[in-house]
Structures are given as C-alpha cells and as structure tokens.
Design a protein around this motif. Sequence first.
Motif, PDB file in Angstrom:
ATOM      1  N   LEU A  61     -16.019 -28.557  51.626  1.00  0.00           N
ATOM      2  CA  LEU A  61     -14.586 -28.305  51.721  1.00  0.00           C
ATOM      3  C   LEU A  61     -13.956 -28.324  50.331  1.00  0.00           C
ATOM      4  CD1 LEU A  61     -13.694 -30.557  54.797  1.00  0.00           C
ATOM      5  CD2 LEU A  61     -13.994 -28.075  54.750  1.00  0.00           C
ATOM      6  N   PRO A  62     -12.876 -27.544  50.129  1.00  0.00           N
ATOM      7  CA  PRO A  62     -12.184 -27.594  48.836  1.00  0.00           C
ATOM      8  C   PRO A  62     -11.608 -28.984  48.610  1.00  0.00           C
ATOM      9  CG  PRO A  62     -10.872 -26.436  50.472  1.00  0.00           C
ATOM     10  CD  PRO A  62     -12.222 -26.654  51.088  1.00  0.00           C
ATOM     11  N   SER A  63     -11.588 -29.426  47.370  1.00  0.00           N
ATOM     12  CA  SER A  63     -11.143 -30.794  47.119  1.00  0.00           C
ATOM     13  C   SER A  63     -10.514 -30.952  45.745  1.00  0.00           C
ATOM     14  CB  SER A  63     -12.313 -31.773  47.255  1.00  0.00           C
ATOM     15  OG  SER A  63     -13.286 -31.520  46.256  1.00  0.00           O
ATOM     16  N   VAL A 148      -2.197 -34.952  32.137  1.00  0.00           N
ATOM     17  CA  VAL A 148      -3.462 -35.348  32.751  1.00  0.00           C
ATOM     18  C   VAL A 148      -3.963 -34.174  33.591  1.00  0.00           C
ATOM     19  CG1 VAL A 148      -3.047 -37.832  32.780  1.00  0.00           C
ATOM     20  CG2 VAL A 148      -2.218 -36.425  34.678  1.00  0.00           C
ATOM     21  N   LYS A 149      -5.254 -34.165  33.874  1.00  0.00           N
ATOM     22  CA  LYS A 149      -5.809 -33.024  34.598  1.00  0.00           C
ATOM     23  C   LYS A 149      -7.011 -33.424  35.443  1.00  0.00           C
ATOM     24  CE  LYS A 149      -8.918 -31.544  30.861  1.00  0.00           C
ATOM     25  NZ  LYS A 149      -9.302 -30.431  29.962  1.00  0.00           N
ATOM     26  N   SER A 150      -7.299 -32.578  36.420  1.00  0.00           N
ATOM     27  CA  SER A 150      -8.500 -32.688  37.215  1.00  0.00           C
ATOM     28  C   SER A 150      -8.921 -31.270  37.602  1.00  0.00           C
ATOM     29  CB  SER A 150      -8.264 -33.551  38.469  1.00  0.00           C
ATOM     30  OG  SER A 150      -9.491 -33.786  39.144  1.00  0.00           O
ATOM     31  N   VAL A 151      -9.917 -31.132  38.469  1.00  0.00           N
ATOM     32  CA  VAL A 151     -10.415 -29.816  38.853  1.00  0.00           C
ATOM     33  C   VAL A 151     -10.471 -29.703  40.370  1.00  0.00           C
ATOM     34  CG1 VAL A 151     -12.366 -28.214  38.730  1.00  0.00           C
ATOM     35  CG2 VAL A 151     -11.773 -29.604  36.740  1.00  0.00           C
ATOM     36  N   ILE A 152      -9.891 -28.632  40.894  1.00  0.00           N
ATOM     37  CA  ILE A 152     -10.033 -28.323  42.320  1.00  0.00           C
ATOM     38  C   ILE A 152     -11.368 -27.612  42.490  1.00  0.00           C
ATOM     39  CG2 ILE A 152      -9.050 -27.119  44.301  1.00  0.00           C
ATOM     40  CD1 ILE A 152      -6.328 -27.274  42.951  1.00  0.00           C
ATOM     41  N   LYS A 153     -12.222 -28.145  43.350  1.00  0.00           N
ATOM     42  CA  LYS A 153     -13.588 -27.629  43.486  1.00  0.00           C
ATOM     43  C   LYS A 153     -13.813 -26.961  44.848  1.00  0.00           C
ATOM     44  CE  LYS A 153     -15.740 -30.991  40.350  1.00  0.00           C
ATOM     45  NZ  LYS A 153     -16.273 -29.996  39.412  1.00  0.00           N
ATOM     46  N   ASN A 154     -14.934 -26.248  44.925  1.00  0.00           N
ATOM     47  CA  ASN A 154     -15.412 -25.620  46.164  1.00  0.00           C
ATOM     48  C   ASN A 154     -14.459 -24.550  46.702  1.00  0.00           C
ATOM     49  OD1 ASN A 154     -17.545 -27.523  46.051  1.00  0.00           O
ATOM     50  ND2 ASN A 154     -16.307 -29.010  47.168  1.00  0.00           N
ATOM     51  N   LEU A 155     -13.918 -23.745  45.806  1.00  0.00           N
ATOM     52  CA  LEU A 155     -13.032 -22.653  46.200  1.00  0.00           C
ATOM     53  C   LEU A 155     -13.845 -21.381  46.446  1.00  0.00           C
ATOM     54  CD1 LEU A 155     -10.189 -23.217  43.573  1.00  0.00           C
ATOM     55  CD2 LEU A 155     -10.193 -23.926  45.982  1.00  0.00           C
ATOM     56  N   MET A 156     -13.282 -20.490  47.251  1.00  0.00           N
ATOM     57  CA  MET A 156     -13.897 -19.187  47.515  1.00  0.00           C
ATOM     58  C   MET A 156     -12.997 -18.104  46.916  1.00  0.00           C
ATOM     59  SD  MET A 156     -15.057 -19.745  51.502  1.00  0.00           S
ATOM     60  CE  MET A 156     -15.827 -18.116  51.575  1.00  0.00           C
ATOM     61  N   PRO A 157     -13.458 -17.402  45.885  1.00  0.00           N
ATOM     62  CA  PRO A 157     -12.629 -16.374  45.252  1.00  0.00           C
ATOM     63  C   PRO A 157     -12.081 -15.372  46.274  1.00  0.00           C
ATOM     64  CG  PRO A 157     -14.589 -16.776  43.953  1.00  0.00           C
ATOM     65  CD  PRO A 157     -14.775 -17.546  45.228  1.00  0.00           C
ATOM     66  N   LYS A 227     -14.545 -20.246  41.609  1.00  0.00           N
ATOM     67  CA  LYS A 227     -14.940 -21.339  42.498  1.00  0.00           C
ATOM     68  C   LYS A 227     -14.283 -22.674  42.138  1.00  0.00           C
ATOM     69  CE  LYS A 227     -19.150 -22.183  39.816  1.00  0.00           C
ATOM     70  NZ  LYS A 227     -20.637 -22.218  39.856  1.00  0.00           N
ATOM     71  N   GLU A 228     -13.667 -22.747  40.952  1.00  0.00           N
ATOM     72  CA  GLU A 228     -12.957 -23.946  40.526  1.00  0.00           C
ATOM     73  C   GLU A 228     -11.630 -23.566  39.870  1.00  0.00           C
ATOM     74  OE1 GLU A 228     -15.501 -26.085  37.884  1.00  0.00           O
ATOM     75  OE2 GLU A 228     -16.818 -26.806  39.485  1.00  0.00           O
ATOM     76  N   ALA A 229     -10.681 -24.506  39.883  1.00  0.00           N
ATOM     77  CA  ALA A 229      -9.392 -24.303  39.215  1.00  0.00           C
ATOM     78  C   ALA A 229      -8.977 -25.608  38.543  1.00  0.00           C
ATOM     79  CB  ALA A 229      -8.326 -23.863  40.210  1.00  0.00           C
ATOM     80  N   VAL A 230      -8.575 -25.535  37.285  1.00  0.00           N
ATOM     81  CA  VAL A 230      -8.083 -26.715  36.565  1.00  0.00           C
ATOM     82  C   VAL A 230      -6.644 -26.981  36.989  1.00  0.00           C
ATOM     83  CG1 VAL A 230      -7.588 -27.724  34.314  1.00  0.00           C
ATOM     84  CG2 VAL A 230      -9.612 -26.272  34.617  1.00  0.00           C
ATOM     85  N   PHE A 231      -6.350 -28.225  37.311  1.00  0.00           N
ATOM     86  CA  PHE A 231      -5.036 -28.651  37.803  1.00  0.00           C
ATOM     87  C   PHE A 231      -4.451 -29.629  36.795  1.00  0.00           C
ATOM     88  CE2 PHE A 231      -2.268 -31.463  40.214  1.00  0.00           C
ATOM     89  CZ  PHE A 231      -1.626 -30.644  41.143  1.00  0.00           C
ATOM     90  N   GLY A 232      -3.432 -29.192  36.034  1.00  0.00           N
ATOM     91  CA  GLY A 232      -2.835 -30.034  34.994  1.00  0.00           C
ATOM     92  C   GLY A 232      -1.409 -30.453  35.339  1.00  0.00           C
TER      93      GLY A 232
END
Length: 259
Positions: A61-63, A148-157, A227-232
């Motif tokens: 699942l995306p997270s 600060v930042k993190s990464v949203i993972k498990n994405l489907m383009p 498949k990933e997006a940086v979230f700042g």
Amino acid sequence: MKTIVQLKHFRKMDVMKKLPIGLGLACMMMLGSCSKENVVSPEAQIAGKSGVSPAPIILELPSLAPTHGTTGLDVYPLKWERNNNNYFGDLQKLPTGTSSFTHLWGDPSNPWVTPLPVIPSGQNTGSILTITTGASSWQDELGKGSSVKSVIKNLMPGKHYTVKFYVASTIPAIQDSSVNCVYAKSARIAMFFPKPNAPSVHDYPVDLTNSNANWVVKTITFEAHYKEAVFGFSAYAPKPGQYSFAHIYVDKNSVKKID
C-alpha cells in the motif's frame, strides 16, 4: 501346460484351506485388491499433485511515515529528516526536531504558551515535527527557513492519491530575545518526484491565518509520476524580520489511492 496351471490353482486353494478362516478371507481380499484395475501407478499420483497454485501477488500500500517518535532537538521520527540542501538556512538559527503537543522539543522546562489540542486519532502518540522560519514568502525563503521531509512510497505512476495531514503554529513560553516570535501565517508542502523527466516541484499552501495554536486539517490530491514522491514541509512568518514555529502531524495510513 493346462495341467501345470490347474496344479498351481489346487496348491493355492490347499494353502487357503489350511489357514484359519479369518486369515484366509483376508488373503483372498488382498489378492483381489491387487488386480491391475485397482493399482495406481506412481506416475498417476505425481500427475495428480503436479498442479501447484501460483504464489499470491502482494501489493504494498502507498505510505508516508507517521510523525510518531521520540521528542528532542535534531531528533526525527523514523524515515523523516531535516532538509539540508543549500536553499534552507542555518541549523543553529533555524532548528528543527520533534516536539510534544505541550512542550518545545518535548522539554518540560519550555512549554508552549498555548498547548496544541489533541488530534482525534487512534494512532496519536502526541509527537509532532517542528520547524522554524524567518522567511515571509518563498521568494524570501533562501537561507531564512528550515524544512523537514520524508518520502511517499509504493506509488503507481498515472494513478491519483490523497494525503491527509495536520498543520499548526505555536509560540514557546521561553524565547530568544534576539528574535520577534509570532504565529506563522502559512505553511507549504513541496512535492516532487525523484526522476529526471518527472514534472517539477508541486506546491500546496496551508493557510494558518486566525488558527493560532490550533490544527488545520489538510488533504491534498496528486497524480503519481513515479513510484516515489518527496514530501517536504516548510512555513512562513507574517512579515520580514519575524520568526515563527510551525508543526506537522502525519498519522498512520495517511495516503489513499483514489483511482
């Protein structure tokens, strides 16, 4: 030849007669059960079990990592970190870390002037990410803000998603006399995909006007290009020369796929 076959038959019957009745019946049943029609060859048994079910496909699942963690200056929840690129400012003048709903960096000696309300969430542990800023806009942000930042993972383009989070601003009871500390006027979520041909940074503003020491709930919708997006996360003070604290709270399962 016929005489020999008959002789073997009579000998077999003679043996049966000499056995106890029960054992004789058992032998007859065994002889009958060993006919060619009732024998199952090893090849047939193997063939019957050769169809192996394919392994199930597990889709992750995306997270986005929650902001749950130990409080402290320069302390971050798992999978979160300070954004240390050259755009953002000095670590000492613009600190970041993890605070509680009641105290800056979780320090019992430095409470907020007004504590933040508890977020109604089953996963709430009371820890939040805190940033500082002396910038009044993104044009004025160079060297004057922190992030600060993190990464949203498990994405489907090509698919669309939502991410829900909470933003607030507070003022600590103990302040540095060299800064003019006020409530932040806004925050900014900057998202980008770590791929050369992906679209540039996407900005999502969060208005904090008239929301002093209160949470603003924000849900943004985006299309995945990788498949990933940086979230700042960063924030802005109302005017140049002012200084603000801003916070973000992200809970478990904050990202949802919508198509």
